[in-house]
Design an enzyme around this catalytic site. Structure first.
Site, PDB file in Angstrom:
ATOM      1  N   HIS A  53       0.822  -1.228   0.000  1.00 18.51           N
ATOM      2  CA  HIS A  53       0.000   0.000   0.000  1.00 18.51           C
ATOM      3  C   HIS A  53       0.855   1.277   0.000  1.00 18.51           C
ATOM      4  O   HIS A  53       0.721   2.095  -0.920  1.00 18.51           O
ATOM      5  CB  HIS A  53      -0.998  -0.037   1.159  1.00 18.51           C
ATOM      6  CG  HIS A  53      -1.614   1.281   1.493  1.00 18.51           C
ATOM      7  ND1 HIS A  53      -2.403   1.975   0.606  1.00 18.51           N
ATOM      8  CD2 HIS A  53      -1.531   2.057   2.613  1.00 18.51           C
ATOM      9  CE1 HIS A  53      -2.787   3.118   1.168  1.00 18.51           C
ATOM     10  NE2 HIS A  53      -2.265   3.187   2.385  1.00 18.51           N
ATOM     11  N   HIS A  77       3.770   7.029   5.538  1.00 17.75           N
ATOM     12  CA  HIS A  77       2.558   7.704   6.015  1.00 17.75           C
ATOM     13  C   HIS A  77       1.733   6.933   7.039  1.00 17.75           C
ATOM     14  O   HIS A  77       1.019   7.533   7.830  1.00 17.75           O
ATOM     15  CB  HIS A  77       1.683   8.161   4.838  1.00 17.75           C
ATOM     16  CG  HIS A  77       0.818   7.086   4.247  1.00 17.75           C
ATOM     17  ND1 HIS A  77       1.251   6.257   3.248  1.00 17.75           N
ATOM     18  CD2 HIS A  77      -0.458   6.709   4.532  1.00 17.75           C
ATOM     19  CE1 HIS A  77       0.271   5.413   2.930  1.00 17.75           C
ATOM     20  NE2 HIS A  77      -0.770   5.668   3.692  1.00 17.75           N
ATOM     21  N   GLU A  81       0.862   5.858  12.743  1.00 22.26           N
ATOM     22  CA  GLU A  81      -0.460   5.466  13.211  1.00 22.26           C
ATOM     23  C   GLU A  81      -0.559   3.962  13.494  1.00 22.26           C
ATOM     24  O   GLU A  81      -1.160   3.549  14.483  1.00 22.26           O
ATOM     25  CB  GLU A  81      -1.531   5.869  12.195  1.00 22.26           C
ATOM     26  CG  GLU A  81      -2.898   5.872  12.838  1.00 22.26           C
ATOM     27  CD  GLU A  81      -4.027   6.198  11.868  1.00 22.26           C
ATOM     28  OE1 GLU A  81      -3.735   6.537  10.710  1.00 22.26           O
ATOM     29  OE2 GLU A  81      -5.186   6.094  12.282  1.00 22.26           O
ATOM     30  N   ASP A  82       0.023   3.156  12.623  1.00 18.76           N
ATOM     31  CA  ASP A  82      -0.205   1.706  12.708  1.00 18.76           C
ATOM     32  C   ASP A  82       0.940   0.898  13.312  1.00 18.76           C
ATOM     33  O   ASP A  82       0.826  -0.312  13.469  1.00 18.76           O
ATOM     34  CB  ASP A  82      -0.477   1.148  11.296  1.00 18.76           C
ATOM     35  CG  ASP A  82      -1.735   1.736  10.698  1.00 18.76           C
ATOM     36  OD1 ASP A  82      -2.540   2.290  11.471  1.00 18.76           O
ATOM     37  OD2 ASP A  82      -1.914   1.651   9.471  1.00 18.76           O
ATOM     38  N   ASP A 144      -3.180   8.447  -1.039  1.00 16.33           N
ATOM     39  CA  ASP A 144      -3.488   7.382  -0.087  1.00 16.33           C
ATOM     40  C   ASP A 144      -4.915   6.875  -0.329  1.00 16.33           C
ATOM     41  O   ASP A 144      -5.175   5.680  -0.419  1.00 16.33           O
ATOM     42  CB  ASP A 144      -3.338   7.955   1.334  1.00 16.33           C
ATOM     43  CG  ASP A 144      -3.724   6.970   2.419  1.00 16.33           C
ATOM     44  OD1 ASP A 144      -3.431   5.765   2.263  1.00 16.33           O
ATOM     45  OD2 ASP A 144      -4.323   7.411   3.427  1.00 16.33           O
ATOM     46  N   ASP A 264     -21.139   8.962 -28.786  1.00 16.46           N
ATOM     47  CA  ASP A 264     -21.261  10.038 -27.817  1.00 16.46           C
ATOM     48  C   ASP A 264     -20.319   9.873 -26.623  1.00 16.46           C
ATOM     49  O   ASP A 264     -20.062  10.806 -25.895  1.00 16.46           O
ATOM     50  CB  ASP A 264     -22.705  10.098 -27.335  1.00 16.46           C
ATOM     51  CG  ASP A 264     -23.165  11.531 -27.218  1.00 16.46           C
ATOM     52  OD1 ASP A 264     -24.359  11.736 -27.105  1.00 16.46           O
ATOM     53  OD2 ASP A 264     -22.313  12.433 -27.214  1.00 16.46           O
TER      54      ASP A 264
END
Ligand code: MN
Length: 727
Positions: A53, A77, A81-82, A144, A264
């Site tokens: 990721h 990033h 947090e993780d 992200d 179109d």
């Protein structure tokens, strides 16, 4: 939709070196390995190792040619947090710039717009603040989100829907506002798949089953356009491709049509070397194929707020019915796809966004949020701005006002205060005096000039754009007309009461009065006076209700005067004979009244109509949906209808505008086709233009809608005629 190729450290390094040969690749590699270690053992919902990721996010940023700090921040990033990693550690290893970005993205990650309204609004405010600090934070955040959307299929269905909706509500419009069209397009298409799967798969099916046919069509048209351009020495790259699903879906929704024809959904882009070539290419295209009127847009001369530049046109005759074509330079194309991300200058190795409108926009929002204490109000206003290209202007004290695109100083004045609007005589924009109809631009500073003697006029309705200003002006005009009418009405009523020696206070208590109220449709004395003033209620109507017949006759004989006759009746009697509309129109409740057709909409028999009464001037007949009718007090409205029992046919003079090729004898042919359906021509006028076109205006006498329709279709069927319309 094509799956993005798998991103690796190698592919990222390769991309970065391609546009930034001196890049500190070692730092990039270090960031990757740092993140890989920190996330080791973690899995994504897809079952892949987690590092896939952040690597994908880094690739998205490298494809946008972003700076090194942003790409390092992409790798890192999610670590704070993780994982157990602390922000201090990131700063020590990668420096302050990277750490600030990671911190910013981490803060944004904790926000969700799926919670309560209150929290959503507060989070949005936080996001604006983060963006204002460093716009790169939002670019990393958007990347992200794109990566997460690409693997959304591995999440449970309810999450797919809510995350997609959030992306459509907040992130895609944000990407659009920042000019990042490539990002916006991919986000929207991914969302469509989860929000409207039926539409998405149906479109995917159409696109895939017609693949060969489509490719053939694209190739043919590309060759055709390239040939035409090279005839005039315009070197160009021509690209044809299917429009993105979400835009097709929006179009279908807007036009309420079903899945469109193949042609179109394909649009072409012509990329040339410089601006002169853009216009040259446009000239070649318009000369070779017929442009659809009203579809040409010059975003080169008038760039969009997000810096988008391009020429847009739609032409007929490229194998399909209508083909959209965009013409732009390589540079414009880059800005169009990457938006604000295109502002990174790799030579200086820094991000230069000082001049970018989006940054100014974010700063203005920041200023503004200080004024809007209620977060919900802030979110609502910002959302409006996200979806429309509004202008932001300043009051002399620096307060920001948001106005719709195309707004004038008058709109601004009404946005400040109704009284300021009503007394506005002009304005200074950035210190310079401008007329009332001047168009405001974002960033303008405006000072309204007022005069105590000024009042709004009907012409103002043509100047203002905002619904607020329109509503206020209409209200003022109606109130003023009403006040005048009431003064007149009061005068009429007072004289009436005096002459017949009627006491109003006694009358009010009688059952006759209740009956009068019902029949003449008024609820209060004020309303009765207004009705009398406008002429909607006549003196006769009142007298005949409140005074018994015999008493009235006696009174009349005694008075020997015609003063009791209706004012309006008197005023119009002389004019009545002249009234062409007199017999064609039936006015409810009033006989013998002057009737005339409104010049603005000039109704003819068969059209639905409405009437407005003006005391002394009779009734004016408008088409029921005429815009002018909207600006008129409902109190003046009177029921009218076409007189179906009329023996003499009605003759109405109607003007018809015809645009045609300038061919010899065409005027005679057109005149003939009008008379052939049994319609007289009162006058005909023709003028030719430089580009061999002719404008003809016919004044014809028609009796009803059917006849008019016959005339129009007779004209339309003539060879060389381009358009026919009633004017
Ligand atoms: Mn992430």
């Amino acid at each position: 939709m094509a799956k993005a190729p798998v991103a690796t450290l190698e592919t990222i390094c390769k991309s970065v070196l391609s546009y930034f040969p001196d890049a500190n690749i070692e730092l990039l590699k270090k960031a990757f390995h740092f993140a890989d270690k920190a996330h080791s053992g973690q899995m994504r919902s897809s079952g892949d190792p987690y590092i896939i990721h952040p690597t994908e996010v880094a690739q998205i940023l490298a494809d946008m040619r972003m700076d090194l700090s942003s790409i390092c921040a992409a790798f890192l990033h999610d670590t704070v947090e993780d994982t157990a990693v602390k922000i201090e550690e990131i700063e020590k290893e990668f420096g302050k710039d990277v750490a600030t970005l990671v911190e910013g993205v981490t803060k944004l990650s904790k926000m969700t717009f799926r919670t309560s309204e209150e929290k959503q609004a507060e989070n949005f405010r936080k996001m604006i603040i983060a963006m204002a600090k460093d716009i790169r934070v939002i670019i990393v955040k958007l990347s992200d989100r794109l990566s997460n959307m690409r693997s959304l299929e591995f999440l449970p269905a309810h999450k797919q829907k809510t995350i997609s909706q959030e992306t459509l509500d907040i992130y895609a419009p944000l990407a659009n506002r920042l000019g990042m069209s490539k990002m916006k397009v991919e986000l929207e298409d991914l969302c469509l798949r989860f929000v409207h799967p039926d539409v998405y798969y149906k479109l995917a099916e159409i696109i895939s089953t017609s693949k060969n046919e489509r490719e053939k069509y694209i190739e043919d048209v590309t060759v055709l356009i390239t040939e035409k351009l090279s005839e005039y020495d315009v070197k160009a790259q021509v690209i044809g491709r299917a429009k993105h699903f979400y835009s097709i879906y929006k179009k279908m929704e807007r036009r309420q049509v079903d899945f469109n024809e193949l042609h179109d959904i394909i649009a072409f882009r012509i990329i040339v070397d410089n601006i002169t070539e853009c216009y040259k290419a446009l000239g070649v295209i318009h000369a070779a194929f017929r442009p659809v009127p009203g579809r040409f847009k010059d975003y080169i001369a008038m760039q969009k707020a997000n810096h988008y530049q391009s020429l847009h046109t739609t032409v007929i005759g490229l194998g399909g019915e209508r083909t959209e074509i965009q013409i732009r330079t390589q540079e414009m194309n880059m800005v169009a796809e990457r938006g604000i991300a295109a502002h990174w200058k790799y030579k200086e190795g820094k991000f230069d966004t000082r001049s970018h409108e989006s940054v100014e926009w974010v700063n203005r929002l920041l200023e503004w949020q200080k004024d809007l204490s209620d977060p919900n109000e802030f979110l609502e206003t910002v959302k409006v701005d996200l979806f429309s290209e509004d202008v932001f202007v300043f009051t002399p004290s620096g307060e920001v006002k948001e106005l719709p695109y195309g707004a004038t100083p008058l709109d601004f004045a009404y946005a400040v205060h109704t009284d300021v609007g009503n007394r506005c005589v002009g304005a200074k924009v950035n210190g310079r005096i401008v007329p009332l109809k001047h168009r405001l631009k974002s960033g303008d500073s405006i000072e309204v000039i007022t005069s105590p003697t000024q009042t709004p006029s009907k012409d103002w309705l043509k100047i203002v754009i905002s619904s607020r200003a329109k509503a206020k002006i209409r209200a003022f005009i109606k109130t003023r007309e009403r006040d005048v009418a009431q003064v007149q009405g009061k005068d009429i009523l007072d004289r009436l009461l005096k002459e017949y020696e009627i006491s109003w206070s006694k009358l009010e208590k009688t059952s006759q009065y209740d009956q009068l109220k019902r029949e003449l449709k008024f609820n209060s004395l004020d309303e009765l006076q207004v009705g009398l003033g406008y002429g909607r209620v006549t003196v006769d109507q009142i007298i005949s209700k409140v005074i018994p017949r015999d008493e009235l006759d006696a009174k009349k004989a005694k008075m020997k005067t015609v003063e009791n006759e209706s004012f309006m009746k008197k005023a119009i009697k002389s004019a009545t004979k002249k009234s062409e509309a007199r017999n064609a129109i039936i006015v409810e409740g009033v006989d013998d009244v002057l009737v005339r057709y409104a010049r603005c909409c000039n109704p003819i028999p068969g059209e639905s109509i409405t009437g407005f009464i003006t005391r002394g001037r009779g009734v004016t007949i408008h088409q029921a949906n005429c815009a002018r009718a909207l600006d008129t007090d409902n109190e003046r409205r009177i029921q009218v209808s076409w007189n179906k029992a009329l023996t003499m046919p009605v003759r109405r003079n109607i003007r018809i505008r015809v645009l045609s090729n300038d061919e010899p004898g065409l005027l005679a042919l057109m005149s003939q086709s009008i008379t052939s359906v049994g319609v007289n021509i009162s006058s005909a006028n023709i003028r030719t233009t430089k580009d061999k076109k002719a404008f003809a205006i016919f004044e014809v006498e028609v009796g009803n809608m059917d006849q008019l329709a016959k005339v129009i279709s007779a004209l339309e069927s003539k060879k060389g005629v381009i358009s026919v319309e009633r004017s």
